[in-house]
Enzyme design. Structure first.
Site, PDB file in Angstrom:
ATOM      1  CG  ASP A 150      -2.019   1.000   1.134  1.00 26.25           C
ATOM      2  OD1 ASP A 150      -2.414   1.359   0.006  1.00 26.25           O
ATOM      3  OD2 ASP A 150      -2.498   1.464   2.197  1.00 26.25           O
ATOM      4  CG  HIS A 208      -0.592   2.310  -9.184  1.00 26.02           C
ATOM      5  ND1 HIS A 208      -0.807   1.845  -7.906  1.00 26.02           N
ATOM      6  CD2 HIS A 208      -1.663   3.100  -9.468  1.00 26.02           C
ATOM      7  CE1 HIS A 208      -1.958   2.312  -7.444  1.00 26.02           C
ATOM      8  NE2 HIS A 208      -2.494   3.091  -8.370  1.00 26.02           N
ATOM      9  CG  LEU A 263       9.064 -17.286  -4.487  1.00 27.82           C
ATOM     10  CD1 LEU A 263       8.833 -17.289  -2.978  1.00 27.82           C
ATOM     11  CD2 LEU A 263       9.704 -15.958  -4.909  1.00 27.82           C
TER      12      LEU A 263
HETATM   13  C1  IPE Z   1      -5.412  -2.644  -0.031  1.00 29.94           C
HETATM   14  O1  IPE Z   1      -5.079  -1.313  -0.212  1.00 29.94           O
HETATM   15  C2  IPE Z   1      -5.419  -3.351  -1.340  1.00 29.94           C
HETATM   16  C3  IPE Z   1      -4.148  -3.518  -1.997  1.00 29.94           C
HETATM   17  C4  IPE Z   1      -2.972  -3.198  -1.527  1.00 29.94           C
HETATM   18  C5  IPE Z   1      -4.202  -4.141  -3.275  1.00 29.94           C
HETATM   19  P1  IPE Z   1      -6.197  -0.196  -0.345  1.00 29.94           P
HETATM   20  O2  IPE Z   1      -5.495   1.096  -0.490  1.00 29.94           O
HETATM   21  O3  IPE Z   1      -7.175  -0.556  -1.391  1.00 29.94           O
HETATM   22  O4  IPE Z   1      -6.919  -0.270   1.072  1.00 29.94           O
HETATM   23  P2  IPE Z   1      -7.873   0.773   1.763  1.00 29.94           P
HETATM   24  O5  IPE Z   1      -8.942   1.125   0.774  1.00 29.94           O
HETATM   25  O6  IPE Z   1      -7.041   1.967   2.101  1.00 29.94           O
HETATM   26  O7  IPE Z   1      -8.365   0.080   2.975  1.00 29.94           O
HETATM   27  C1  IPE Z   2      -1.800   0.114  -3.265  1.00 30.22           C
HETATM   28  O1  IPE Z   2      -1.526   1.457  -3.341  1.00 30.22           O
HETATM   29  C2  IPE Z   2      -1.996  -0.506  -4.615  1.00 30.22           C
HETATM   30  C3  IPE Z   2      -3.394  -0.802  -4.915  1.00 30.22           C
HETATM   31  C4  IPE Z   2      -4.389  -0.757  -4.106  1.00 30.22           C
HETATM   32  C5  IPE Z   2      -3.677  -1.191  -6.274  1.00 30.22           C
HETATM   33  P1  IPE Z   2      -2.676   2.519  -3.305  1.00 30.22           P
HETATM   34  O2  IPE Z   2      -3.105   2.814  -4.697  1.00 30.22           O
HETATM   35  O3  IPE Z   2      -3.770   2.127  -2.399  1.00 30.22           O
HETATM   36  O4  IPE Z   2      -1.903   3.776  -2.721  1.00 30.22           O
HETATM   37  P2  IPE Z   2      -2.456   4.835  -1.700  1.00 30.22           P
HETATM   38  O5  IPE Z   2      -2.852   4.087  -0.468  1.00 30.22           O
HETATM   39  O6  IPE Z   2      -3.628   5.495  -2.347  1.00 30.22           O
HETATM   40  O7  IPE Z   2      -1.320   5.753  -1.472  1.00 30.22           O
HETATM   41 MG    MG Z   3      -4.105   2.466  -0.408  1.00 30.10          MG
END
Ligand code: IPE
Ligand code: IPE
Ligand code: MG
Length: 225
Positions: free
Chosen positions: A12, A29, A122
């Protein structure tokens, strides 16, 4: 020293990193893919048999279509580029979650699983369109269909993660202390680490530091040790 069979990671913080550095969530990303390569490399070096990466949740469909499409494009390019590397390094890739994506991506995912299915160094479980609650409901429906008893073993054996040991270690980056519908059943006894670093800033040494800390945790599993 604790054995380490399975590390699961909630990757995240990409969006925030992208905005901060390039005023673009999608650039975050893209940058996050470097960290994916890093954790794969270290998992191989440390001989960790299973690595689960949360890449797209069932809730992430609520994001703007442009971001969802950009994520799928990145994933597609990443897999196309890396599949030979996976084969060379004896990495097995499986998808956990529902493969309900655009046709081209679905095919690529299935092909990638097929091409790596005999590898055993792995195993990477890529959580895509993954939601833990959905997975549990799905498992119970399967038990019903197969006329099997509802018990812990049968539920475990009918999750997407059947044949995969429960994670020993769960890491979430991005300075957010929640589980976001990830592996709720499987992490009942996992050691959990929350990192303040955004995923693209999470480096080899951050990962290794957590692995080293994990080794010496007293894992009680309810007993008095
Ligand atoms: C969780 O992250 C999902 C992934 C890392 C793929 P999110 O950014 O979607 O989670 P929330 O919405 O902050 O809980
Ligand atoms: C996690 O990073 C990746 C996915 C959920 C696809 P985020 O896109 O949630 O990044 P933040 O949390 O908004 O910074
Ligand atoms: Mg996020």
């Amino acid at each position: 020293m604790n054995p380490l069979n399975h590390v699961a990671i909630i990757m995240d913080g990409n969006g925030r990193w992208g905005i901060k550095h390039h005023n673009s969530r999608n650039k975050g990303h893209k940058a996050g893919l470097k960290t994916v390569e890093t954790v794969i490399k270290i998992s191989i070096e440390k001989k960790i048999p299973f690595l689960t990466l949360f890449a797209f949740s069932t809730e992430n469909w609520k994001r703007p279509k442009t971001e969802v499409n950009a994520l799928f494009n990145l994933l597609e390019n990443f897999l196309k580029k890396k599949i030979e590397v996976f084969k060379k390094n004896k990495i097995k890739l499986i998808i956990i979650g529902e493969k309900k994506f655009p046709k081209k991506l679905n095919k690529l995912l299935k092909d990638s699983e097929k091409k790596t299915k005999n590898n055993s160094k792995l195993q990477i479980n890529l959580a895509l369109n993954y939601g833990s609650k959905k997975e549990i409901v799905n498992a119970i429906k399967l038990l019903n269909k197969k006329k099997l008893n509802i018990n812990e073993k049968n539920i475990s054996n009918n999750l997407y993660t059947k044949n995969i040991p429960d994670p020993d270690l769960l890491i979430r980056t991005g300075d957010t202390n929640r589980l976001s519908n990830f592996l709720l059943w499987q992490i009942s006894y996992s050691e959990i680490f929350f990192s303040k670093k955004l995923w693209p800033d999470f480096k080899a040494e951050d990962f290794i530091k957590i692995l080293n800390k994990y080794k010496f945790i007293k894992r009680n599993f309810g007993k008095i040790l």
